[in-house]
Design an enzyme around this catalytic site. Structure first.
Site, short mmCIF file in Angstrom:
data_model
loop_
_atom_site.label_atom_id
_atom_site.label_comp_id
_atom_site.label_asym_id
_atom_site.label_seq_id
_atom_site.Cartn_x
_atom_site.Cartn_y
_atom_site.Cartn_z
N CYS A 1 -26.26 31.82 92.59
CA CYS A 1 -25.97 31.28 93.92
C CYS A 1 -25.59 29.81 93.88
CB CYS A 1 -27.13 31.54 94.88
SG CYS A 1 -28.69 30.70 94.45
N HIS B 1 -32.66 29.81 97.21
CA HIS B 1 -31.35 30.41 97.47
C HIS B 1 -30.47 29.42 98.22
CE1 HIS B 1 -28.50 33.64 97.55
NE2 HIS B 1 -28.34 33.53 98.85
N HIS C 1 -22.01 33.79 99.58
CA HIS C 1 -23.08 33.50 98.61
C HIS C 1 -23.09 34.54 97.50
CE1 HIS C 1 -26.43 36.34 100.32
NE2 HIS C 1 -25.25 36.85 100.52
#
Length: 204
Positions: free
Chosen positions: A112, A163, A175
């Site tokens: 990510c 994240h 993402h």
């Protein structure tokens, strides 16, 4: 097939994969997929299973009933637009933990944070920190009410701010979700991701 005219045929590119699927479903002759009979014939060409055809047809009907998606990223100009387009071009690329750098995917994909490292360097020659936790110190802090396309959204979904995604406008982010899933665009400002704390950073 080359669905986005970038000169490369890549089955992990969403545009190429979509065009290839369309060509496969439609075959070599004319097909009208708005016609239920022809649609079912096309689905069965892909997988000769009545149950599969029933399921796919049902999903199509459900999708058709959804409200049209909106996105304001097309109105974004300059470096933010270039960063967004760089990230969106990687849709369909696999998630690979530790994968990716400023030049592209490594090990076959991105995680990510390195998706954003790549996109910001590719689109704006900006190098944000390597990890999602470190990205919390990049640029300036922004409130949810001031969120705009090109902002980094660090999300505390695991108790460790583990994240991060890129806001692209229209309430969506792009993402790299997790192992086993490819880079995708998902709703950010409604639904699943709203339940977590965010740290929004503006680096452009």
């Amino acid at each position: 097939m080359n669905g986005n005219n970038d000169g490369t045929k890549n089955p992990h590119n969403a545009f190429d994969a979509a065009l290839g699927t369309a060509a496969y479903l439609c075959g070599t002759g004319k097909s009208d997929l708005s016609n239920d009979t022809q649609l079912r014939r096309a689905i069965l060409r892909y997988n000769h299973s009545a149950t599969y055809a029933d399921d796919v047809s049902g999903f199509i009907r459900q999708y058709d009933q959804l409200a049209p998606a909106t996105s304001d990223n097309t109105a974004v100009g300059g470096r933010a637009s270039d960063v967004i387009q760089a990230a969106l071009a990687k849709q369909g690329t696999p998630y690979v933990w530790g994968g990716g750098n400023t030049h592209g995917a490594t090990g076959g994909g991105f995680d990510c944070s390195r998706l954003l490292v790549y996109a910001f360097y590719k689109g704006a020659h900006v190098s944000p920190p390597r990890t999602s936790q470190a990205m919390r110190g990049a640029g300036g802090a922004v409130s949810r009410s001031d969120l705009r396309p090109g902002d980094i959204v660090v999300i505390n979904n695991d108790g460790n701010w583990g994240h991060v995604g890129l806001y692209i406008g229209g309430g969506d982010m792009v993402h790299a979700p997790r192992p086993g899933v490819t880079i995708e665009t998902v709703p950010l400002t409604k639904g699943y991701w709203t339940q977590f704390d965010w740290d929004i950073r503006r680096v452009l």
